[in-house]
Every structure is written in C-alpha cells, then in structure tokens.
Design a protein around this motif. Structure first.
Motif, PDB file in Angstrom:
ATOM      1  N   ASP A 111       0.821  -1.208   0.000  1.00  0.00           N
ATOM      2  CA  ASP A 111       0.000   0.000   0.000  1.00  0.00           C
ATOM      3  C   ASP A 111       0.857   1.261   0.000  1.00  0.00           C
ATOM      4  OD1 ASP A 111      -2.305  -1.411  -0.108  1.00  0.00           O
ATOM      5  OD2 ASP A 111      -2.889  -1.105   1.973  1.00  0.00           O
TER       6      ASP A 111
ATOM      7  N   THR B 216       0.525   4.148  -2.780  1.00  0.00           N
ATOM      8  CA  THR B 216       0.315   5.543  -2.381  1.00  0.00           C
ATOM      9  C   THR B 216       1.355   6.457  -3.008  1.00  0.00           C
ATOM     10  OG1 THR B 216      -0.597   4.806  -0.261  1.00  0.00           O
ATOM     11  CG2 THR B 216       0.108   7.103  -0.412  1.00  0.00           C
TER      12      THR B 216
ATOM     13  N   LEU C 180      -5.664   1.711  -4.120  1.00  0.00           N
ATOM     14  CA  LEU C 180      -5.439   1.993  -2.704  1.00  0.00           C
ATOM     15  C   LEU C 180      -6.762   2.055  -1.949  1.00  0.00           C
ATOM     16  CD1 LEU C 180      -3.450   2.789  -0.424  1.00  0.00           C
ATOM     17  CD2 LEU C 180      -3.876   5.171  -1.055  1.00  0.00           C
TER      18      LEU C 180
ATOM     19  N   ASP D  22      -8.139  -1.277  -1.042  1.00  0.00           N
ATOM     20  CA  ASP D  22      -7.448  -1.888   0.100  1.00  0.00           C
ATOM     21  C   ASP D  22      -7.836  -1.238   1.420  1.00  0.00           C
ATOM     22  OD1 ASP D  22      -6.159  -3.638  -1.568  1.00  0.00           O
ATOM     23  OD2 ASP D  22      -4.276  -2.528  -1.640  1.00  0.00           O
ATOM     24  N   LEU D  23      -8.045   0.097   1.398  1.00  0.00           N
ATOM     25  CA  LEU D  23      -8.343   0.816   2.626  1.00  0.00           C
ATOM     26  C   LEU D  23      -9.795   0.636   3.076  1.00  0.00           C
ATOM     27  CD1 LEU D  23      -6.503   4.232   2.025  1.00  0.00           C
ATOM     28  CD2 LEU D  23      -5.740   2.309   3.421  1.00  0.00           C
TER      29      LEU D  23
ATOM     30  N   HIS E  33     -12.786  -4.584   3.827  1.00  0.00           N
ATOM     31  CA  HIS E  33     -12.173  -5.508   4.776  1.00  0.00           C
ATOM     32  C   HIS E  33     -13.054  -6.747   4.902  1.00  0.00           C
ATOM     33  CE1 HIS E  33      -9.117  -2.648   6.420  1.00  0.00           C
ATOM     34  NE2 HIS E  33      -9.971  -1.764   5.940  1.00  0.00           N
TER      35      HIS E  33
ATOM     36  N   ASN F  72     -14.548   0.003   5.753  1.00  0.00           N
ATOM     37  CA  ASN F  72     -13.974   1.038   6.606  1.00  0.00           C
ATOM     38  C   ASN F  72     -14.257   2.408   5.989  1.00  0.00           C
ATOM     39  OD1 ASN F  72     -12.541   2.631   8.338  1.00  0.00           O
ATOM     40  ND2 ASN F  72     -10.523   1.855   7.766  1.00  0.00           N
TER      41      ASN F  72
ATOM     42  N   ASN G 156     -10.973   8.027   4.707  1.00  0.00           N
ATOM     43  CA  ASN G 156     -11.259   7.206   3.525  1.00  0.00           C
ATOM     44  C   ASN G 156     -12.369   7.824   2.674  1.00  0.00           C
ATOM     45  OD1 ASN G 156      -9.321   5.404   4.303  1.00  0.00           O
ATOM     46  ND2 ASN G 156     -10.741   3.851   5.054  1.00  0.00           N
TER      47      ASN G 156
ATOM     48  N   ALA H  88      -4.885   9.491   4.196  1.00  0.00           N
ATOM     49  CA  ALA H  88      -5.721   8.322   4.470  1.00  0.00           C
ATOM     50  C   ALA H  88      -4.879   7.085   4.722  1.00  0.00           C
ATOM     51  CB  ALA H  88      -6.677   8.083   3.310  1.00  0.00           C
ATOM     52  N   LYS H  89      -3.729   6.990   4.047  1.00  0.00           N
ATOM     53  CA  LYS H  89      -2.849   5.835   4.239  1.00  0.00           C
ATOM     54  C   LYS H  89      -2.000   5.964   5.489  1.00  0.00           C
ATOM     55  CE  LYS H  89      -0.694   2.042   3.546  1.00  0.00           C
ATOM     56  NZ  LYS H  89      -0.176   2.092   4.936  1.00  0.00           N
TER      57      LYS H  89
ATOM     58  N   THR I 183     -10.501   4.244  11.701  1.00  0.00           N
ATOM     59  CA  THR I 183     -11.401   3.129  11.433  1.00  0.00           C
ATOM     60  C   THR I 183     -12.838   3.496  11.763  1.00  0.00           C
ATOM     61  OG1 THR I 183      -9.655   1.543  11.947  1.00  0.00           O
ATOM     62  CG2 THR I 183     -11.907   0.721  11.926  1.00  0.00           C
TER      63      THR I 183
END
Length: 264
Positions: A2, A6, A49, A52-53, A56, A61, A66, A106-107, A112
C-alpha cells in the motif's frame, strides 16, 4: 504494498500538475495527452489503494479520511473525463493536489469506522447519492471560483492576456449552472432517501447532518431560482455556490471529525 501504491499515485498526480502549471502560468502549450495519461494512471492506483483501505473481511472502513479520499477520487475522475472538452487546466492542479494529499493522509493516519453496507442496501443507495451529490456540487463550487477569477480579469481590462488554455467565460458559466442543477437533483435524492430509509436521521448524533444538508439544498434552490428567474450572475452566484459546498462539508464531515479525532 500500500505504501508503494500511495507513493506512485501521489507522484503521478504531481507529475500531471507539473505539466499543467507552466502552461497556465506562461500561456504556453500543454501536453494534454501526457497529462491525461498520467492522471488516468494516478486514478488507477488511487482506486487500488481505496479498495485496500475501504474493503475488509469484517465490513467496509468508511472512516472520515477514507471518505474524503473517495470523494476526491470521484471529483478527479469527473474532472479528468472532462479535461479536453471543458479545458479545465486552471482547476485540475487544485483537484489533483487534494487527491494526492487526501490519499497520503488516508494511508498514513490510522482511522477506522467499520460499517456493513452488504447487509443494508438502502443505506448504500443513500450514501451513493450523498457522495455523488457532494462531489458534483464541489465541482460546481470550483467552477464558480474559476468564473469569478475570469470575470475579475475581464473587468481589469486584461481580456487579451487571458490564457488560451482557459475556457471562455460564458462557457464556464453555462457548465457551472448545469453542474449545480445535476448536483442539486442528486442532493434532493440524498435527502429523500435519508428521510425515507434512515430512522435515526434526526437523532442527537445525526440531526445536524440532515439540517445542514437541507439548508444547503435551500441555498442551491435559491441560487438556481435567482439565476433562471432573476438573472443572477457574478459574485452573488459564486458566494452562494461556495456557501452551499461549505454547509455540505460541515454536514458530511463535521461530526465525524469531532468523533474520530477530537473525542477519540
């Protein structure tokens, strides 16, 4: 992985900016195909990205960071798709800068807010309308700022110095009102689905969202009525467009910021 995604996305966004800014500032040609290619690749990595963020095993999330990154992604997609026809070279560096900054934050910053949209299709519909209405009306606010800047240059007798890379004033104005019409229609759908599907829309923790969104809707309705019925133009339209976008930003992100960062 990630971190790599990014970095690549941010570099591609800033590469696009670096190819646009000299043309806007120095009134020289812009390598449009190179800008478009770089921006599309940046959007691909940005989408990678976000997947992935957000997604889940135990849900989605939808943290404030995000969602902000997702919103900037939608705005960048829409603006990139229109870059050739609408000549958005003045606005694209702003949009791409926000996208790059949002995806990095965000990364980097852990945040959460897990929800389960797969079990609540009505909530998914409401959130989709909210995201696209907010993104569209933010683009309308950017257009209004560009319109005010072009109008300022014309009033200062600098019409001959206007960069050929920039669109004509009347075209910007026409596009801006078309965008606001679409955005307000989406906002109307957002409010209707919120009233219809969400039982907690006016509870203590959510009331401000509905109230501020409704006030923003009223602002946009007044703006459109004033333009089409009273012929409003210029600063009045710009201010109303920006105020509407600010109200929606407070509605969508205000309480989330307090809950996820200040109170936690």
């Amino acid at each position: 992985m990630d971190n790599f995604i990014t970095a690549v996305a941010a570099i591609l966004y800033f590469a696009s900016i670096a190819m646009i800014v000299p043309g806007v500032v120095n009134q020289t040609g812009i390598k449009t195909k190179a800008v478009f290619g770089s921006a599309v690749l940046a959007l691909v990595f940005h989408a990678w990205l976000l997947s992935d963020l957000i997604f889940h095993r135990n849900g989605q999330n939808l943290s404030i960071l995000n969602v902000a990154s997702l919103t900037s992604f939608i705005v960048s997609c829409l603006m990139t798709a229109s870059m050739f026809k609408a000549r958005l070279w003045f606005l694209l560096p702003i949009v791409y800068s926000f996208s790059a900054i949002n995806l990095v934050i965000a990364k980097v910053v852990p945040n959460t807010f897990i929800t389960h949209l797969e079990n609540n299709s009505t909530l998914l519909i409401h959130i989709s309308f909210a995201l696209f209405s907010y993104s569209t009306l933010c683009i309308g606010a950017l257009y209004s700022i560009q319109l005010a800047w072009l109008d300022h240059k014309l009033k200062k007798k600098k019409s001959l110095a206007i960069n050929p890379n920039l669109p004509p004033l009347l075209r910007v104005e026409r596009h801006m009102f078309n965008i606001i019409v679409v955005g307000n229609a989406l906002l109307t759908c957002t409010l209707i689905t919120g009233f219809w599907f969400l039982t907690d829309m006016f509870t203590d923790g959510n009331a401000h969202k509905g109230i501020l969104s409704f006030i923003a809707w009223v602002v946009y309705c007044i703006l459109l009525w004033g333009h089409y019925q009273q012929g409003w133009r210029g600063k009045k339209v710009t201010w109303l467009s920006v105020i509407g976008a600010i109200l929606l930003t407070l509605a969508y992100f205000g309480s989330r910021f307090v809950k996820e960062f200040i109170l936690s």
